[in-house]
Design a protein around this motif. Structure first.
Motif, PDB file in Angstrom:
ATOM      1  N   ALA A 277      45.969  90.646  35.065  1.00  9.57           N
ATOM      2  CA  ALA A 277      45.886  90.873  33.628  1.00  9.57           C
ATOM      3  C   ALA A 277      44.486  90.503  33.166  1.00  9.57           C
ATOM      4  O   ALA A 277      43.798  89.690  33.805  1.00  9.57           O
ATOM      5  CB  ALA A 277      46.925  90.037  32.880  1.00  9.57           C
ATOM      6  N   LEU A 278      44.057  91.089  32.068  1.00 11.49           N
ATOM      7  CA  LEU A 278      42.753  90.786  31.501  1.00 11.49           C
ATOM      8  C   LEU A 278      42.882  89.609  30.543  1.00 11.49           C
ATOM      9  O   LEU A 278      43.688  89.648  29.606  1.00 11.49           O
ATOM     10  CB  LEU A 278      42.209  92.006  30.756  1.00 11.49           C
ATOM     11  CG  LEU A 278      40.820  91.842  30.138  1.00 11.49           C
ATOM     12  CD1 LEU A 278      39.755  91.722  31.224  1.00 11.49           C
ATOM     13  CD2 LEU A 278      40.497  93.032  29.223  1.00 11.49           C
ATOM     14  N   ARG A 279      42.120  88.537  30.788  1.00  7.33           N
ATOM     15  CA  ARG A 279      42.082  87.437  29.855  1.00  7.33           C
ATOM     16  C   ARG A 279      40.631  86.986  29.707  1.00  7.33           C
ATOM     17  O   ARG A 279      39.883  86.949  30.694  1.00  7.33           O
ATOM     18  CB  ARG A 279      42.983  86.278  30.286  1.00  7.33           C
ATOM     19  CG  ARG A 279      42.532  85.450  31.466  1.00  7.33           C
ATOM     20  CD  ARG A 279      43.706  84.588  31.969  1.00  7.33           C
ATOM     21  NE  ARG A 279      43.287  83.393  32.666  1.00  7.33           N
ATOM     22  CZ  ARG A 279      42.883  83.358  33.942  1.00  7.33           C
ATOM     23  NH1 ARG A 279      42.821  84.475  34.637  1.00  7.33           N
ATOM     24  NH2 ARG A 279      42.532  82.212  34.500  1.00  7.33           N
ATOM     25  N   LEU A 280      40.240  86.677  28.481  1.00  7.34           N
ATOM     26  CA  LEU A 280      38.859  86.343  28.186  1.00  7.34           C
ATOM     27  C   LEU A 280      38.716  84.838  28.013  1.00  7.34           C
ATOM     28  O   LEU A 280      39.569  84.174  27.424  1.00  7.34           O
ATOM     29  CB  LEU A 280      38.399  87.064  26.915  1.00  7.34           C
ATOM     30  CG  LEU A 280      38.552  88.588  26.915  1.00  7.34           C
ATOM     31  CD1 LEU A 280      38.008  89.174  25.619  1.00  7.34           C
ATOM     32  CD2 LEU A 280      37.855  89.207  28.118  1.00  7.34           C
ATOM     33  N   ALA A 281      37.620  84.310  28.526  1.00  7.46           N
ATOM     34  CA  ALA A 281      37.372  82.867  28.459  1.00  7.46           C
ATOM     35  C   ALA A 281      37.107  82.430  27.025  1.00  7.46           C
ATOM     36  O   ALA A 281      36.358  83.080  26.286  1.00  7.46           O
ATOM     37  CB  ALA A 281      36.190  82.501  29.339  1.00  7.46           C
ATOM     38  N   THR A 282      37.734  81.317  26.668  1.00  6.79           N
ATOM     39  CA  THR A 282      37.536  80.752  25.322  1.00  6.79           C
ATOM     40  C   THR A 282      36.699  79.491  25.337  1.00  6.79           C
ATOM     41  O   THR A 282      36.368  78.956  24.277  1.00  6.79           O
ATOM     42  CB  THR A 282      38.902  80.430  24.683  1.00  6.79           C
ATOM     43  OG1 THR A 282      39.608  79.496  25.533  1.00  6.79           O
ATOM     44  CG2 THR A 282      39.734  81.697  24.510  1.00  6.79           C
ATOM     45  N   GLY A 283      36.354  78.982  26.516  1.00  5.66           N
ATOM     46  CA  GLY A 283      35.571  77.758  26.593  1.00  5.66           C
ATOM     47  C   GLY A 283      35.413  77.296  28.034  1.00  5.66           C
ATOM     48  O   GLY A 283      35.780  77.999  28.976  1.00  5.66           O
ATOM     49  N   THR A 284      34.871  76.078  28.183  1.00  2.00           N
ATOM     50  CA  THR A 284      34.625  75.509  29.503  1.00  2.00           C
ATOM     51  C   THR A 284      35.154  74.090  29.561  1.00  2.00           C
ATOM     52  O   THR A 284      34.766  73.245  28.741  1.00  2.00           O
ATOM     53  CB  THR A 284      33.121  75.511  29.830  1.00  2.00           C
ATOM     54  OG1 THR A 284      32.644  76.857  29.847  1.00  2.00           O
ATOM     55  CG2 THR A 284      32.845  74.857  31.182  1.00  2.00           C
ATOM     56  N   HIS A 285      36.054  73.831  30.491  1.00  2.00           N
ATOM     57  CA  HIS A 285      36.521  72.464  30.727  1.00  2.00           C
ATOM     58  C   HIS A 285      35.521  71.705  31.590  1.00  2.00           C
ATOM     59  O   HIS A 285      35.153  70.571  31.293  1.00  2.00           O
ATOM     60  CB  HIS A 285      37.888  72.480  31.400  1.00  2.00           C
ATOM     61  CG  HIS A 285      38.391  71.119  31.764  1.00  2.00           C
ATOM     62  ND1 HIS A 285      38.117  70.532  32.991  1.00  2.00           N
ATOM     63  CD2 HIS A 285      39.151  70.231  31.081  1.00  2.00           C
ATOM     64  CE1 HIS A 285      38.684  69.338  33.039  1.00  2.00           C
ATOM     65  NE2 HIS A 285      39.315  69.136  31.889  1.00  2.00           N
ATOM     66  N   ASP A 286      35.086  72.327  32.671  1.00  2.00           N
ATOM     67  CA  ASP A 286      34.041  71.765  33.524  1.00  2.00           C
ATOM     68  C   ASP A 286      33.264  72.916  34.132  1.00  2.00           C
ATOM     69  O   ASP A 286      33.803  73.985  34.374  1.00  2.00           O
ATOM     70  CB  ASP A 286      34.635  70.867  34.625  1.00  2.00           C
ATOM     71  CG  ASP A 286      35.698  71.576  35.449  1.00  2.00           C
ATOM     72  OD1 ASP A 286      35.348  72.103  36.522  1.00  2.00           O
ATOM     73  OD2 ASP A 286      36.869  71.599  35.034  1.00  2.00           O
ATOM     74  N   ASP A 287      31.984  72.703  34.356  1.00  2.00           N
ATOM     75  CA  ASP A 287      31.099  73.779  34.781  1.00  2.00           C
ATOM     76  C   ASP A 287      31.374  74.236  36.207  1.00  2.00           C
ATOM     77  O   ASP A 287      31.871  73.479  37.049  1.00  2.00           O
ATOM     78  CB  ASP A 287      29.636  73.333  34.680  1.00  2.00           C
ATOM     79  CG  ASP A 287      29.092  73.453  33.264  1.00  2.00           C
ATOM     80  OD1 ASP A 287      29.380  74.488  32.620  1.00  2.00           O
ATOM     81  OD2 ASP A 287      28.409  72.529  32.799  1.00  2.00           O
ATOM     82  N   LEU A 288      31.024  75.499  36.461  1.00  2.00           N
ATOM     83  CA  LEU A 288      31.105  76.092  37.783  1.00  2.00           C
ATOM     84  C   LEU A 288      29.722  76.055  38.428  1.00  2.00           C
ATOM     85  O   LEU A 288      28.703  76.147  37.738  1.00  2.00           O
ATOM     86  CB  LEU A 288      31.584  77.536  37.686  1.00  2.00           C
ATOM     87  CG  LEU A 288      32.813  77.807  36.823  1.00  2.00           C
ATOM     88  CD1 LEU A 288      33.145  79.299  36.835  1.00  2.00           C
ATOM     89  CD2 LEU A 288      33.999  76.990  37.289  1.00  2.00           C
ATOM     90  N   TYR A 289      29.689  75.924  39.749  1.00  2.00           N
ATOM     91  CA  TYR A 289      28.414  75.790  40.447  1.00  2.00           C
ATOM     92  C   TYR A 289      28.381  76.621  41.725  1.00  2.00           C
ATOM     93  O   TYR A 289      29.418  76.887  42.347  1.00  2.00           O
ATOM     94  CB  TYR A 289      28.151  74.325  40.830  1.00  2.00           C
ATOM     95  CG  TYR A 289      27.831  73.446  39.652  1.00  2.00           C
ATOM     96  CD1 TYR A 289      26.523  73.296  39.199  1.00  2.00           C
ATOM     97  CD2 TYR A 289      28.841  72.769  38.966  1.00  2.00           C
ATOM     98  CE1 TYR A 289      26.227  72.497  38.106  1.00  2.00           C
ATOM     99  CE2 TYR A 289      28.560  71.964  37.874  1.00  2.00           C
ATOM    100  CZ  TYR A 289      27.246  71.835  37.445  1.00  2.00           C
ATOM    101  OH  TYR A 289      26.954  71.043  36.363  1.00  2.00           O
ATOM    102  N   ALA A 290      27.164  76.993  42.106  1.00  2.00           N
ATOM    103  CA  ALA A 290      26.873  77.426  43.474  1.00  2.00           C
ATOM    104  C   ALA A 290      26.226  76.224  44.147  1.00  2.00           C
ATOM    105  O   ALA A 290      25.184  75.732  43.698  1.00  2.00           O
ATOM    106  CB  ALA A 290      25.929  78.615  43.481  1.00  2.00           C
ATOM    107  N   LYS A 291      26.856  75.728  45.195  1.00  2.00           N
ATOM    108  CA  LYS A 291      26.374  74.536  45.889  1.00  2.00           C
ATOM    109  C   LYS A 291      25.893  74.923  47.276  1.00  2.00           C
ATOM    110  O   LYS A 291      26.595  75.635  48.002  1.00  2.00           O
ATOM    111  CB  LYS A 291      27.483  73.492  45.979  1.00  2.00           C
ATOM    112  CG  LYS A 291      27.975  73.015  44.612  1.00  2.00           C
ATOM    113  CD  LYS A 291      29.046  71.942  44.747  1.00  2.00           C
ATOM    114  CE  LYS A 291      29.487  71.436  43.391  1.00  2.00           C
ATOM    115  NZ  LYS A 291      30.513  70.355  43.504  1.00  2.00           N
TER     116      LYS A 291
END
Length: 470
Positions: A45-59
C-alpha cells in the motif's frame, strides 16, 4: 638540527614499515533520511512519511590489508534495486580506487524506510512523486560518501570475533495448521496452530575492531530477524537503532555499529504463544535492548584474530524465474489497477501478492534473474557472504554449515532485490512467501551452492601448497 630531522625521519619510516602489513580500518556513516512526504516501503500500500522517529544511515566499513581494499556498507532501507548499487559502486571506484567488485552493499530491511520499488512508487503522484525522484537521484552519492569518509579515516586496527546466542526474540512465522494447510503469521494464540514449520537462527555473529591502543572503532553485528516491529508513518531504523545507541553507550560514542540482517525470509518477532501486541517503537526498543545485551556479553568473550589477507570473490547466478501462464499478465494488471484506485481492501491479500509478482516477472521477458553472490574473507577465520532477496533461514544455516570459515556471516538483501527466496520444500507448502517468490524452486539452493564454492576457493587459496609427488 639536521641530525634531529634525520633521526625523526628514520623513526617515521621505521613506524611505517612496521605497520605496512597491518590491517587498517576506516568507518563512517552518512544520514540518508528522506524528507516528510516520501512514500514508505514494506507493505502492499502507498503510505507517506509524516515525520522521523530516528534517522536512517548508510554505514560503511573499509578494510585494507597488503594493498587490498574492500568496503562493507549497510543501509537502513527496506531493499535496494540494482541500479542504485551499480551507481554507488561506480562513484566509489572513481573517488577511492576501491574496485566495484570489492564493495558489498546490503540493506537492513527496515519497513519504516523509504519506498524503493518502482511498482509502488508508480502510485505516487504530485509532490510525493517529486520527493521520491529527488531522493532516489541523491541516494547513490550518499552511499558513496559513506565509503569515501571511511576510506579517508583508515587507521591500523585489531580485529576480534565471537558468536553469541539469542533465541528469545525471533520466531519462524510459518505454521502447520490443524486443517493441513500452511499459514504465515496465523495470529496470536490461534488454537488451530499445530507447530512452526522451520527453525530459527539464534546465532549473533560479532566482528569487533579497535585501534592498536584499544580504542573502540566499530562493531559489525548480524542477526536473522525481520525489521518490521515499528509500523506507522515515521522513519525509523527499527531495532538496530536501539542496538547501536546502547553499544555506543557501553563502548564509547565514537564506536560505529554496523548491523546487517541474516537470512530472515521466514523469521519475525511475533511470539504467537503470547497475547502481547508486539508492535511499535517500544517493541523495537525491547528487541534492540535484548540484542545489545547479547552482543556485549559476546564481546566480553571475543578472541583476537590474526588478520590474514583480504580476498574477494563473486559469481553471477542465473536464477530461473516463475513461469507465466496465459492470461496472467492481463489479470495482474486488472488487480494492480483495482488496488491502486481503491486501496488494499479491493482484493484478497494473496491475489494482490500474485499480481505484483506476475508484473515483476513479466519485466524480465523470459530472461533469468542475474543474482550476484559475493564473498569477502579476512584470513582463514572470517567470511562475509552477500546474497540478494529475502532468503529462508534454512538456506543460511546450510551455508554456514558448509563453510570452512569458523565465522561465516550471511547478509541478505544485497546488491539487488528479488523478494522471497524460499528453500525448495516451502514452494509445495505454499503460503505468502512461496506465492511472493519470483524465482523457481531450487533457486535458493543454487545461491547456497555458489556461495559455498566461493568460500571453499577462498579457503583453499590460503592453505600451503603440497609438494608434487613424482
Amino acid at each position: 638540527m639536521k641530525r634531529t630531522s634525520f633521526s625523526l625521519t628514520v623513526l617515521f619510516l621505521t613506524a611505517c614499515v612496521a605497520h605496512a602489513g597491518d590491517l587498517r580500518l576506516g568507518r563512517a556513516e552518512v544520514r540518508i533520511t528522506p524528507p516528510v512526504g516520501m512514500p514508505m516501503g514494506g507493505y502492499f500500500a502507498l503510505r507517506l512519511a509524516t515525520g522521523t522517529h530516528d534517522d536512517l544511515y548508510a554505514k560503511a566499513l573499509v578494510l585494507e590489508k597488503d594493498g587490498v581494499k574492500t568496503a562493507i556498507v549497510a543501509c537502513d532501507l527496506e531493499s535496494i534495486p540494482r541500479k542504485f548499487t551499480d551507481a554507488a559502486r561506480d562513484l566509489i571506484r572513481k573517488s577511492t580506487g576501491v574496485p566495484g567488485e570489492n564493495i558489498m552493499i546490503s540493506t537492513t530491511h527496515a519497513h519504516t524506510g523509504p519506498e524503493m520499488s518502482p511498482f509502488f512508487l508508480a502510485w505516487a503522484e504530485g509532490q510525493a512523486a517529486e520527493v521520491a525522484r529527488q531522493y532516489h537521484d541523491s541516494l547513490p552519492a550518499k552511499i558513496a560518501e559513506a565509503v569515501q569518509r571511511a576510506e579517508q579515516s583508515l587507521v591500523p586496527a585489531r580485529v576480534w570475533t565471537a558468536t553469541g546466542h539469542e533465541d528469545s526474540i525471533s520466531f519462524n512465522r510459518r505454521f502447520l495448521m490443524r486443517d493441513g494447510t500452511v499459514r504465515f503469521n496465523p495470529g496470536k494464540q490461534n488454537p488451530e496452530i499445530v507447530r512452526p514449520l522451520g527453525p530459527i537462527d539464534p546465532a549473533v555473529p560479532v566482528v569487533y575492531f579497535d585501534s592498536l591502543d584499544g580504542k573502540p572503532l566499530a562493531a559489525y553485528v548480524n542477526f536473522a530477524l525481520h525489521l518490521d516491529t515499528v509500523g506507522g508513518t515515521e522513519f525509523s531504523a527499527d531495532y538496530p537503532y536501539t542496538l547501536g545507541k546502547l553499544l555506543a553507550g557501553a563502548k564509547g560514542p565514537d564506536m560505529l555499529t554496523v548491523f546487517t540482517i541474516g537470512t530472515a525470509g521466514n523469521i519475525n518477532h511475533f511470539d504467537v504463544s503470547s497475547p502481547a501486541t508486539q508492535q511499535g517503537h517500544e517493541e523495537a526498543a525491547r528487541i534492540g535492548t535484548v540484542l545489545a545485551g547479547e552482543v556485549l556479553r559476546t564481546l566480553w568473550n571475543a578472541k583476537p584474530v590474526t588478520a590474514g589477507p583480504i580476498q574477494v570473490r563473486r559469481e553471477i547466478v542465473r536464477l530461473p524465474l516463475y513461469e507465466l501462464k496465459p492470461g496472467e499478465i492481463e489479470k495482474a494488471r486488472e488487480v494492480y489497477e483495482r488496488v491502486r484506485k481503491n486501496g488494499p481492501e479491493a482484493a484478497e491479500f494473496l491475489e494482490t501478492v500474485q499480481a505484483f509478482k506476475v508484473l515483476a516477472v513479466a519485466q524480465y521477458r523470459g530472461k533469468p534473474f542475474e543474482a550476484e553472490v559475493q564473498v569477502i574473507t579476512l584470513g582463514d577465520q572470517i567470511a562475509w557472504v552477500a546474497l540478494p532477496g529475502e532468503l529462508f533461514v534454512e538456506l543460511g544455516l546450510a551455508l554456514k554449515n558448509a563453510s570452512p570459515f569458523p565465522q561465516t556471516i550471511v547478509a541478505e538483501l544485497a546488491h539487488d532485490m528479488i523478494d522471497y527466496v524460499p528453500n525448495r520444500k516451502a514452494y509445495a507448502e505454499g503460503a505468502y512467501e512461496a506465492v511472493n517468490s519470483r524465482c523457481q524452486p531450487g533457486s535458493g539452493e543454487m545461491l547456497v551452492d555458489a556461495a559455498t564454492r566461493l568460500l571453499i576457493e577462498s579457503y583453499l587459496k590460503l592453505q600451503p601448497r603440497q609438494p608434487t609427488l613424482r
